[in-house]
Motif scaffolding. Structure first.
Motif, short mmCIF file in Angstrom:
data_model
loop_
_atom_site.label_atom_id
_atom_site.label_comp_id
_atom_site.label_asym_id
_atom_site.label_seq_id
_atom_site.Cartn_x
_atom_site.Cartn_y
_atom_site.Cartn_z
N MET A 1 42.04 -15.58 27.71
CA MET A 1 42.64 -15.67 26.50
C MET A 1 43.80 -16.65 26.51
O MET A 1 44.79 -16.62 27.17
CB MET A 1 43.46 -14.56 26.00
CG MET A 1 42.25 -13.46 25.68
SD MET A 1 42.81 -11.81 24.94
CE MET A 1 43.92 -11.08 26.22
N SER B 1 44.43 -18.26 18.97
CA SER B 1 42.83 -17.87 18.24
C SER B 1 42.25 -16.81 19.19
O SER B 1 41.02 -16.63 18.72
CB SER B 1 42.38 -19.36 18.02
OG SER B 1 42.13 -20.03 19.02
N ASP B 2 42.43 -16.90 20.46
CA ASP B 2 41.78 -16.18 21.21
C ASP B 2 42.11 -14.52 21.16
O ASP B 2 41.23 -13.56 21.90
CB ASP B 2 41.71 -16.49 22.84
CG ASP B 2 41.31 -17.81 23.17
OD1 ASP B 2 40.09 -18.41 22.37
OD2 ASP B 2 41.86 -18.50 24.23
N CYS C 1 41.40 -10.41 28.40
CA CYS C 1 40.93 -9.14 27.69
C CYS C 1 40.93 -7.85 28.52
O CYS C 1 40.10 -8.17 29.52
CB CYS C 1 39.84 -9.61 26.76
SG CYS C 1 39.45 -8.04 25.74
N ASN D 1 44.51 -19.45 24.44
CA ASN D 1 45.12 -19.83 22.90
C ASN D 1 45.40 -18.74 22.18
O ASN D 1 44.52 -17.60 22.19
CB ASN D 1 44.13 -20.92 22.49
CG ASN D 1 43.76 -21.99 23.08
OD1 ASN D 1 44.64 -22.86 23.94
ND2 ASN D 1 42.32 -22.11 23.37
N CYS E 1 40.78 -9.54 22.98
CA CYS E 1 40.51 -10.87 22.45
C CYS E 1 39.93 -10.41 21.08
O CYS E 1 39.69 -9.48 20.78
CB CYS E 1 39.34 -11.32 23.29
SG CYS E 1 37.84 -10.65 23.36
#
Length: 81
Positions: free
Chosen positions: A11, A15-16, A4, A13, A27
């Motif tokens: 980060m 979802s991150d 990030c 995945n 993020c």
């Protein structure tokens, strides 16, 4: 793996990433619900609280640590000049 630009969180995945969008360079914690990046002050406060919670530091020390980290992040390069 991306990191990030606003808080340096790894980060790994989808979802991150903000809004599960892997093209974003910040993020989920640094994004508002609409997917835009939070302000410097919002992220500084979040980082300060995270440091207090995870490391048990005083607010003053945690805020100093957050600012020290943020000085080296791409999102804030112009904020400290």
């Amino acid at each position: 793996m991306k990191t990030c630009i606003a808080c340096s969180m790894p980060m790994n995945n989808p979802s991150d990433f903000a809004m599960n969008d892997e093209t974003k360079n910040y993020c989920i914690h640094c994004a508002r619900p609409d997917g835009t990046i939070k302000s410097f002050d919002e992220i500084k406060e979040g980082m300060t609280n995270f440091i207090i919670k995870t490391q048990g530091l005083s607010r003053e020390t945690a805020e100093s640590a957050a600012l020290s980290l943020m000085k080296n992040l791409p999102a804030w390069k112009n904020h400290f000049t």
